[in-house]
Motif scaffolding. Sequence first.
Motif, PDB file in Angstrom:
ATOM      1  N   SER A 108      35.122  16.747  17.383  1.00  0.00           N
ATOM      2  CA  SER A 108      33.737  16.925  17.809  1.00  0.00           C
ATOM      3  C   SER A 108      33.614  17.073  19.323  1.00  0.00           C
ATOM      4  O   SER A 108      32.612  17.584  19.807  1.00  0.00           O
ATOM      5  CB  SER A 108      32.869  15.762  17.325  1.00  0.00           C
ATOM      6  OG  SER A 108      33.233  14.568  17.965  1.00  0.00           O
ATOM      7  N   ASN A 109      34.639  16.626  20.066  1.00  0.00           N
ATOM      8  CA  ASN A 109      34.601  16.750  21.526  1.00  0.00           C
ATOM      9  C   ASN A 109      36.024  16.965  22.051  1.00  0.00           C
ATOM     10  O   ASN A 109      36.695  16.017  22.449  1.00  0.00           O
ATOM     11  CB  ASN A 109      33.981  15.513  22.163  1.00  0.00           C
ATOM     12  CG  ASN A 109      33.722  15.699  23.634  1.00  0.00           C
ATOM     13  OD1 ASN A 109      34.280  16.588  24.269  1.00  0.00           O
ATOM     14  ND2 ASN A 109      32.881  14.848  24.200  1.00  0.00           N
ATOM     15  N   PRO A 110      36.469  18.209  22.089  1.00  0.00           N
ATOM     16  CA  PRO A 110      37.844  18.492  22.512  1.00  0.00           C
ATOM     17  C   PRO A 110      38.071  18.483  24.024  1.00  0.00           C
ATOM     18  O   PRO A 110      39.201  18.607  24.470  1.00  0.00           O
ATOM     19  CB  PRO A 110      38.099  19.885  21.946  1.00  0.00           C
ATOM     20  CG  PRO A 110      36.755  20.519  21.901  1.00  0.00           C
ATOM     21  CD  PRO A 110      35.792  19.402  21.595  1.00  0.00           C
ATOM     22  N   ASN A 111      37.028  18.322  24.827  1.00  0.00           N
ATOM     23  CA  ASN A 111      37.163  18.433  26.288  1.00  0.00           C
ATOM     24  C   ASN A 111      37.015  17.116  27.027  1.00  0.00           C
ATOM     25  O   ASN A 111      36.835  17.108  28.234  1.00  0.00           O
ATOM     26  CB  ASN A 111      36.117  19.422  26.820  1.00  0.00           C
ATOM     27  CG  ASN A 111      36.323  20.790  26.228  1.00  0.00           C
ATOM     28  OD1 ASN A 111      37.431  21.292  26.182  1.00  0.00           O
ATOM     29  ND2 ASN A 111      35.254  21.375  25.730  1.00  0.00           N
ATOM     30  N   ILE A 112      37.106  16.010  26.348  1.00  0.00           N
ATOM     31  CA  ILE A 112      36.857  14.716  26.964  1.00  0.00           C
ATOM     32  C   ILE A 112      38.120  14.147  27.598  1.00  0.00           C
ATOM     33  O   ILE A 112      39.232  14.413  27.134  1.00  0.00           O
ATOM     34  CB  ILE A 112      36.268  13.741  25.921  1.00  0.00           C
ATOM     35  CG1 ILE A 112      35.660  12.531  26.605  1.00  0.00           C
ATOM     36  CG2 ILE A 112      37.284  13.361  24.884  1.00  0.00           C
ATOM     37  CD1 ILE A 112      34.756  11.739  25.687  1.00  0.00           C
ATOM     38  N   ARG A 113      37.935  13.379  28.663  1.00  0.00           N
ATOM     39  CA  ARG A 113      39.031  12.689  29.345  1.00  0.00           C
ATOM     40  C   ARG A 113      38.676  11.208  29.431  1.00  0.00           C
ATOM     41  O   ARG A 113      37.514  10.856  29.560  1.00  0.00           O
ATOM     42  CB  ARG A 113      39.247  13.256  30.730  1.00  0.00           C
ATOM     43  CG  ARG A 113      39.588  14.733  30.708  1.00  0.00           C
ATOM     44  CD  ARG A 113      40.422  15.092  31.904  1.00  0.00           C
ATOM     45  NE  ARG A 113      40.750  16.498  31.925  1.00  0.00           N
ATOM     46  CZ  ARG A 113      41.803  17.032  31.325  1.00  0.00           C
ATOM     47  NH1 ARG A 113      42.610  16.276  30.648  1.00  0.00           N
ATOM     48  NH2 ARG A 113      42.057  18.315  31.400  1.00  0.00           N
ATOM     49  N   ALA A 114      39.712  10.354  29.380  1.00  0.00           N
ATOM     50  CA  ALA A 114      39.485   8.912  29.427  1.00  0.00           C
ATOM     51  C   ALA A 114      40.302   8.272  30.537  1.00  0.00           C
ATOM     52  O   ALA A 114      41.498   8.516  30.655  1.00  0.00           O
ATOM     53  CB  ALA A 114      39.846   8.278  28.082  1.00  0.00           C
ATOM     54  N   ALA A 148      46.158  15.651  21.466  1.00  0.00           N
ATOM     55  CA  ALA A 148      44.750  15.564  21.076  1.00  0.00           C
ATOM     56  C   ALA A 148      43.943  14.880  22.178  1.00  0.00           C
ATOM     57  O   ALA A 148      44.416  13.936  22.799  1.00  0.00           O
ATOM     58  CB  ALA A 148      44.609  14.781  19.772  1.00  0.00           C
ATOM     59  N   PRO A 149      42.723  15.357  22.420  1.00  0.00           N
ATOM     60  CA  PRO A 149      41.850  14.658  23.351  1.00  0.00           C
ATOM     61  C   PRO A 149      41.441  13.319  22.762  1.00  0.00           C
ATOM     62  O   PRO A 149      41.490  13.158  21.554  1.00  0.00           O
ATOM     63  CB  PRO A 149      40.643  15.571  23.468  1.00  0.00           C
ATOM     64  CG  PRO A 149      41.071  16.874  22.900  1.00  0.00           C
ATOM     65  CD  PRO A 149      42.152  16.571  21.924  1.00  0.00           C
ATOM     66  N   ARG A 197      28.758  15.132  23.725  1.00  0.00           N
ATOM     67  CA  ARG A 197      28.406  15.767  24.999  1.00  0.00           C
ATOM     68  C   ARG A 197      29.161  15.203  26.195  1.00  0.00           C
ATOM     69  O   ARG A 197      29.026  15.687  27.312  1.00  0.00           O
ATOM     70  CB  ARG A 197      26.906  15.621  25.247  1.00  0.00           C
ATOM     71  CG  ARG A 197      26.048  16.358  24.238  1.00  0.00           C
ATOM     72  CD  ARG A 197      24.573  16.284  24.595  1.00  0.00           C
ATOM     73  NE  ARG A 197      24.066  14.919  24.713  1.00  0.00           N
ATOM     74  CZ  ARG A 197      23.543  14.215  23.706  1.00  0.00           C
ATOM     75  NH1 ARG A 197      23.488  14.730  22.508  1.00  0.00           N
ATOM     76  NH2 ARG A 197      23.085  12.997  23.912  1.00  0.00           N
ATOM     77  N   LEU A 198      29.957  14.169  25.979  1.00  0.00           N
ATOM     78  CA  LEU A 198      30.651  13.512  27.088  1.00  0.00           C
ATOM     79  C   LEU A 198      31.788  14.348  27.656  1.00  0.00           C
ATOM     80  O   LEU A 198      32.439  15.095  26.931  1.00  0.00           O
ATOM     81  CB  LEU A 198      31.225  12.169  26.633  1.00  0.00           C
ATOM     82  CG  LEU A 198      30.243  11.075  26.263  1.00  0.00           C
ATOM     83  CD1 LEU A 198      31.009   9.841  25.779  1.00  0.00           C
ATOM     84  CD2 LEU A 198      29.349  10.713  27.436  1.00  0.00           C
TER      85      LEU A 198
END
Length: 110
Positions: free
Chosen positions: A74-80, A103-104, A39-40
């Motif tokens: 499982s989470n393709p929209n995450i940013r770090a 890849a995210p 969900r992140l």
Amino acid sequence: MREVTWNSHALTVRVYGASGTTTVLEGMSKLTADTRFDRLQFIVVDFLDAEWSDTCFDGILDDLAAILIGSSYSNPNIRAAIVTNDPHIQRFVATLAERVGDAPPKLQLF
């Protein structure tokens, strides 16, 4: 040592004290396996107070890239956001970003 704070859409990780490649690899493995990871939207990793026991990250690059690429399913929209002033970590993150490719999570240094 690390301090982890989960919020509804963000995860903050503060790495401090004596740390090494094992800290990074084990930490990312545990965090991406957590069900809250899906969900992140953001991860902020703060290395400003870390004292590195080793600066040779080459040994974990492939393993860490595999963890990040796998977690992107499982989470393709995450940013770090990686916060550091250590040139070794900066080079490591740049090399890791090249290995992960499109890849995210998208890795950004600050």
